[in-house]
Design an enzyme around this catalytic site. Structure first.
Site, PDB file in Angstrom:
ATOM      1  N   SER A  15       4.464   6.014   5.990  1.00 54.31           N
ATOM      2  CA  SER A  15       3.455   5.127   6.553  1.00 54.31           C
ATOM      3  C   SER A  15       3.233   5.477   8.016  1.00 54.31           C
ATOM      4  CB  SER A  15       3.905   3.669   6.436  1.00 54.31           C
ATOM      5  OG  SER A  15       3.030   2.828   7.157  1.00 54.31           O
ATOM      6  N   HIS A  40       0.463   7.130   3.747  1.00 53.87           N
ATOM      7  CA  HIS A  40       0.103   5.727   3.560  1.00 53.87           C
ATOM      8  C   HIS A  40      -0.517   5.207   4.847  1.00 53.87           C
ATOM      9  CE1 HIS A  40       0.666   1.817   1.519  1.00 53.87           C
ATOM     10  NE2 HIS A  40       0.903   1.334   2.730  1.00 53.87           N
ATOM     11  N   ASP A  42      -2.165   2.056   6.735  1.00 51.86           N
ATOM     12  CA  ASP A  42      -2.302   0.598   6.768  1.00 51.86           C
ATOM     13  C   ASP A  42      -3.472   0.210   7.666  1.00 51.86           C
ATOM     14  OD1 ASP A  42      -0.004  -0.334   5.181  1.00 51.86           O
ATOM     15  OD2 ASP A  42       1.186   0.640   6.743  1.00 51.86           O
ATOM     16  N   MET A  44      -5.609  -2.810   9.144  1.00 47.66           N
ATOM     17  CA  MET A  44      -5.513  -4.252   9.376  1.00 47.66           C
ATOM     18  C   MET A  44      -6.683  -4.689  10.249  1.00 47.66           C
ATOM     19  SD  MET A  44      -1.455  -4.505  10.301  1.00 47.66           S
ATOM     20  CE  MET A  44      -0.236  -3.503   9.435  1.00 47.66           C
ATOM     21  N   HIS A  73      -4.126   1.304   2.464  1.00 48.99           N
ATOM     22  CA  HIS A  73      -3.656  -0.039   2.123  1.00 48.99           C
ATOM     23  C   HIS A  73      -4.443  -0.998   3.004  1.00 48.99           C
ATOM     24  CE1 HIS A  73      -0.009  -3.040   2.232  1.00 48.99           C
ATOM     25  NE2 HIS A  73      -1.083  -3.564   1.660  1.00 48.99           N
ATOM     26  N   MET A  75      -5.268  -4.252   4.420  1.00 47.82           N
ATOM     27  CA  MET A  75      -4.841  -5.619   4.730  1.00 47.82           C
ATOM     28  C   MET A  75      -5.968  -6.268   5.529  1.00 47.82           C
ATOM     29  SD  MET A  75      -0.779  -5.065   5.527  1.00 47.82           S
ATOM     30  CE  MET A  75      -0.795  -3.306   5.899  1.00 47.82           C
ATOM     31  N   MET A 144       4.825  -5.765  -2.203  1.00 53.20           N
ATOM     32  CA  MET A 144       5.242  -5.840  -0.805  1.00 53.20           C
ATOM     33  C   MET A 144       6.637  -6.458  -0.717  1.00 53.20           C
ATOM     34  SD  MET A 144       2.904  -4.581   1.187  1.00 53.20           S
ATOM     35  CE  MET A 144       3.422  -5.244   2.773  1.00 53.20           C
ATOM     36  N   GLY A 149       1.483  -6.988   7.524  1.00 52.45           N
ATOM     37  CA  GLY A 149       0.936  -7.109   8.864  1.00 52.45           C
ATOM     38  C   GLY A 149       1.776  -6.590   9.992  1.00 52.45           C
ATOM     39  N   ASP A 183       6.633  -1.284  -0.791  1.00 52.13           N
ATOM     40  CA  ASP A 183       6.377  -1.073   0.633  1.00 52.13           C
ATOM     41  C   ASP A 183       7.048  -2.160   1.447  1.00 52.13           C
ATOM     42  OD1 ASP A 183       5.378  -0.554   3.141  1.00 52.13           O
ATOM     43  OD2 ASP A 183       3.304  -1.061   2.673  1.00 52.13           O
ATOM     44  N   GLY A 184       7.944  -1.746   2.368  1.00 50.40           N
ATOM     45  CA  GLY A 184       8.508  -2.676   3.327  1.00 50.40           C
ATOM     46  C   GLY A 184      10.018  -2.623   3.444  1.00 50.40           C
TER      47      GLY A 184
END
Length: 229
Positions: A15, A40, A42, A44, A73, A75, A144, A149, A183-184
């Site tokens: 990520s 990946h 992200d 946002m 991804h 968000m 997740m 976030g 993810d996470g």
């Protein structure tokens, strides 16, 4: 990287949220050459989640420096507005949040119409059964294991059970085409257990873009997964 477990290839997706943005090109090249199967990304918007990250222009630049497939991804609220640009810049697949999409059927259809693979992400409090009605429309479900976030969070312990429950649902519904991504908070120390629970695609951020060179991290990941086969 593409190790295999129970007939499924295990994909590792660094990520870039955890990368050094002042040296983003260099970090992406290093992760790509070290063995990344996907990158990946992200996105946002400051609405669905509090933070802002980056948009399509950054993705356009990344596409020029790596041949590794890109996954977005989202968000964000109203994810459909970003889809044409993502397709234009060569996005491989796009994952939208179940919680953020008022008209999920339409959004998934639009992703596929634009030639990309479609995924749905579930936040920690969202039950795995929420994907039951859309399995024929998705190529990926993303569980997740932290709250969306923020990068660098710790893995939520009961997520192991949720991953296993999602694997069970997919298997019972005959959805072998749907990849199970997690993810996470995933590190070399817990990745084998995550895979044992049924994940076949693993997002890793700070574990890869940290003080240890990417190549050494990937060697560690590979060793741990091979030892646990």
């Amino acid at each position: 990287m593409m190790l295999s477990r129970n007939g499924r290839k295990i994909l590792i997706a660094p990520s870039i949220l955890s990368a050094d943005f002042l040296a983003l090109g260099e970090e992406v090249r290093e992760a790509s050459s070290a063995g990344a199967d996907l990158l990946h990304l992200d996105m946002m918007d400051g609405h669905f989640v509090p933070n802002l990250t980056f948009g399509p222009p950054v993705i356009e630049g990344l596409r020029k420096i790596t041949d590794v497939p890109l996954e977005a991804h989202l968000m964000v609220e109203h994810p459909e507005i970003y889809l044409p640009e993502l397709a234009q810049y060569g996005m491989h697949r796009v994952t939208v949040h179940w919680e953020a999409s008022s008209h999920l059927h339409y959004v998934l259809s639009r992703i596929r119409e634009l030639g990309m693979r479609a995924g749905v992400a579930l936040s920690p409090a969202t039950p795995v059964t929420m994907v039951s009605e859309i399995l024929d429309m998705i190529d990926l479900v993303l569980v997740m294991t932290v709250n969306p976030g923020f990068g660098g969070q710790s893995f939520i312990p009961h997520s192991f059970e949720k991953i296993a429950a999602m694997r069970d649902l997919l298997d019972k519904r005959g959805a072998s085409h749907v990849r199970l991504e997690v993810d996470g908070g995933i590190k070399p120390a817990n990745i084998a257990r995550v895979v044992d629970c049924g994940a076949d695609t693993v997002v890793m951020g700070s574990a890869i873009f940290g003080d240890t060179p990417c190549e050494a991290v990937f060697r560690d990941i590979r060793k741990r997964l091979e030892e646990n086969q």
